[in-house]
Write an enzyme that holds these catalytic residues in place. Structure first.
Site, short mmCIF file in Angstrom:
data_model
loop_
_atom_site.label_atom_id
_atom_site.label_comp_id
_atom_site.label_asym_id
_atom_site.label_seq_id
_atom_site.Cartn_x
_atom_site.Cartn_y
_atom_site.Cartn_z
N TYR A 173 -1.09 -1.28 10.36
CA TYR A 173 -1.31 -1.52 8.92
C TYR A 173 -0.08 -1.02 8.14
CZ TYR A 173 -3.55 -1.30 4.31
OH TYR A 173 -3.85 -1.47 2.98
N SER A 213 0.85 -1.20 0.00
CA SER A 213 0.00 0.00 0.00
C SER A 213 0.88 1.24 0.00
CB SER A 213 -0.85 -0.02 1.28
OG SER A 213 -1.42 1.24 1.52
N1 LIG Z 1 -8.72 -0.75 -1.28
C1 LIG Z 1 -7.69 0.09 -1.22
O1 LIG Z 1 -7.85 1.30 -1.41
C2 LIG Z 1 -6.32 -0.44 -0.94
C3 LIG Z 1 -5.27 0.48 -0.94
C4 LIG Z 1 -3.99 0.03 -0.69
C5 LIG Z 1 -3.74 -1.32 -0.48
N2 LIG Z 1 -4.78 -2.20 -0.47
C6 LIG Z 1 -4.49 -3.61 -0.21
O2 LIG Z 1 -5.07 -4.40 -1.22
C7 LIG Z 1 -5.46 -5.66 -0.69
C8 LIG Z 1 -6.91 -5.94 -1.02
O3 LIG Z 1 -7.71 -4.93 -0.44
P1 LIG Z 1 -9.25 -4.73 -0.80
O4 LIG Z 1 -9.52 -3.30 -0.58
O5 LIG Z 1 -9.56 -5.35 -2.09
O6 LIG Z 1 -9.94 -5.56 0.37
P2 LIG Z 1 -11.46 -6.06 0.53
O7 LIG Z 1 -12.34 -5.41 -0.46
O8 LIG Z 1 -11.77 -5.88 1.96
O9 LIG Z 1 -11.40 -7.61 0.16
C9 LIG Z 1 -10.73 -8.46 0.95
C10 LIG Z 1 -10.73 -9.86 0.39
O10 LIG Z 1 -9.95 -10.64 1.28
C11 LIG Z 1 -10.75 -11.64 1.87
N3 LIG Z 1 -10.42 -11.75 3.27
C12 LIG Z 1 -10.50 -10.78 4.21
N4 LIG Z 1 -10.09 -11.25 5.38
C13 LIG Z 1 -9.74 -12.54 5.18
C14 LIG Z 1 -9.24 -13.55 6.00
N5 LIG Z 1 -9.03 -13.35 7.30
N6 LIG Z 1 -8.98 -14.76 5.47
C15 LIG Z 1 -9.21 -15.00 4.16
N7 LIG Z 1 -9.68 -14.07 3.33
C16 LIG Z 1 -9.95 -12.86 3.84
C17 LIG Z 1 -12.18 -11.21 1.68
O11 LIG Z 1 -12.96 -12.39 1.61
P3 LIG Z 1 -14.25 -12.60 2.56
O12 LIG Z 1 -15.23 -11.59 2.11
O13 LIG Z 1 -14.65 -13.98 2.38
O14 LIG Z 1 -13.77 -12.30 3.93
C18 LIG Z 1 -12.09 -10.49 0.35
O15 LIG Z 1 -12.14 -11.42 -0.70
C19 LIG Z 1 -5.17 -5.58 0.81
O16 LIG Z 1 -3.95 -6.20 1.07
C20 LIG Z 1 -5.09 -4.11 1.09
O17 LIG Z 1 -4.26 -3.83 2.19
C21 LIG Z 1 -6.07 -1.78 -0.69
#
Ligand SMILES: NC(=O)c1ccc[n+]([C@@H]2O[C@H](COP(=O)([O-])OP(=O)(O)OC[C@H]3O[C@@H](n4cnc5c(N)ncnc54)[C@H](OP(=O)(O)O)[C@@H]3O)[C@@H](O)[C@H]2O)c1
Length: 319
Positions: free
Chosen positions: A207, A194
């Site tokens: 984080y 991130s």
């Molecule tokens: N969104 C942003 O703006 C952003 C920015 C910078 C970095 N990131 C990084 O990008 C990555 C993805 O983020 P996102 O925003 O796409 O997240 P998200 O929308 O919250 O999706 C998370 C995914 O991970 C799964 N998950 C969550 N907790 C889990 C667990 N304990 N065990 C197994 N699966 C789990 C969820 O499945 P379930 O629904 O089944 O729990 C879902 O498929 C992360 O590493 C985040 O730190 C995101």
């Protein structure tokens, strides 16, 4: 003539000046060229990902960025292993991918907040697959948004969960897939860090700390195994509209997961450390001037951050 004037008019001083300006111009030019290749040229001239193998494995694959990576990889000809926590969502996404791309899928239900006992069954599930790409995407943060470390709800459990989910999962998944990649002398590992991992971000202390770990791990591993045909890329996005960012409205700055994953995959082969897309790369550069380190790490920042968080929450309630 005083000493300062003598120094300023000396040829040695002029030479130092020319060298310094030359160095700054070259390094800026190199950055611009790399950005241009990674974000513009890559739209037309994509790295052939299929050279890495037949299967891609994505953690956290049922929503947000992980789901978008899984869909994009399937579109580009990969069979995909989806690993996530919720079985119903896994089945639904697998069915969607198979229908839309005609590729095979395999699902593995796993909760990455759990400890090491989890990984034997994942290893069994991946046996015999020709895995070319691993996307370590799963990640979590505090539920409350910006918060002081001691104010994290259920701090003992939440902090362990975050470390297991953001760090242990990446290390263990890499340990599982890397040996075969090394044997076949090809493989790609993508780690979703991130922007919060590029500098220390107070109010999301844990984080931010896990995300810088991901960055260092990726860069070290990329160096250790680069000569053996393995690429390790660290992707460091800013805002993508997902559950984690409370599905915020998309615009020039906030990407949809789909467009982000597509652009980020295009950068493979061009850069091993990236914000993932042109908009985020430009923002990452600009944010250092808007929010310089001295302000980010000043005692004022926690108050600023809380005010901003409250403003965002109030707006979302009003909508
Ligand atoms: N969104 C942003 O703006 C952003 C920015 C910078 C970095 N990131 C990084 O990008 C990555 C993805 O983020 P996102 O925003 O796409 O997240 P998200 O929308 O919250 O999706 C998370 C995914 O991970 C799964 N998950 C969550 N907790 C889990 C667990 N304990 N065990 C197994 N699966 C789990 C969820 O499945 P379930 O629904 O089944 O729990 C879902 O498929 C992360 O590493 C985040 O730190 C995101």
């Amino acid at each position: 003539m005083c000493l300062l004037e003598t120094c300023l008019s000396s040829p040695a001083f002029a030479l130092i000046g020319v060298l310094a300006v030359g160095y700054l111009t070259l390094s800026l030019g190199w950055k611009i060229l790399r950005g241009f290749l990674a974000h513009v040229v890559s739209e037309w001239w994509k790295t052939d990902l299929k050279k890495y193998g037949g299967w891609a494995v994505v953690t956290g694959a049922t929503d947000g960025i992980g789901k978008a990576y899984a869909q994009e990889l399937a579109k580009r000809g990969f069979d995909v292993v989806l690993i996530s926590r919720t079985l119903e969502k896994l089945k639904k996404v697998a069915e969607e991918i198979e229908r839309e791309s005609g590729r095979k899928t395999k699902i593995i239900q796993a909760d990455f907040t759990r400890g090491l006992e989890l990984y034997d069954s994942i290893e069994d599930g991946l046996q015999g697959l020709d895995i070319g790409i691993l996307v370590n995407n799963v990640g979590m943060t505090y539920t409350e948004g910006s918060v002081l470390f001691l104010d994290v709800t259920d701090i003992k459990k939440r902090t362990t969960d975050i470390i297991n989910c953001n760090i242990t999962s990446m290390i263990q998944m890499t340990r599982i897939v890397l040996p075969n990649m090394v044997k076949r002398k090809k493989g790609l590992i993508i780690n979703l860090s991130s922007e919060a991992g590029t500098r220390p971000y107070p109010m999301m202390t844990l984080y931010s700390s896990t995300k810088v770990f991901m960055d260092f791990f990726s860069r070290c591993l990329n160096t250790e195994y680069g000569s053996q045909g393995i690429t390790v890329q660290c992707v460091m996005p800013l805002l993508v509209s997902t559950n984690m960012t409370r599905r915020m409205e998309t615009n020039l700055f906030v990407k949809t997961p789909e467009s982000f994953a597509r652009e980020a995959l295009n950068t493979v082969g061009y850069v091993s450390r990236t914000s993932g897309c042109l908009s985020h790369s430009l923002q990452s550069y600009a944010v250092r001037y808007v929010l310089p380190d001295f302000l980010l790490l000043s005692p004022l920042f926690p108050r600023l951050s809380r005010m901003l968080d409250k403003h965002v929450q109030d707006r979302m309630k009003a909508e």
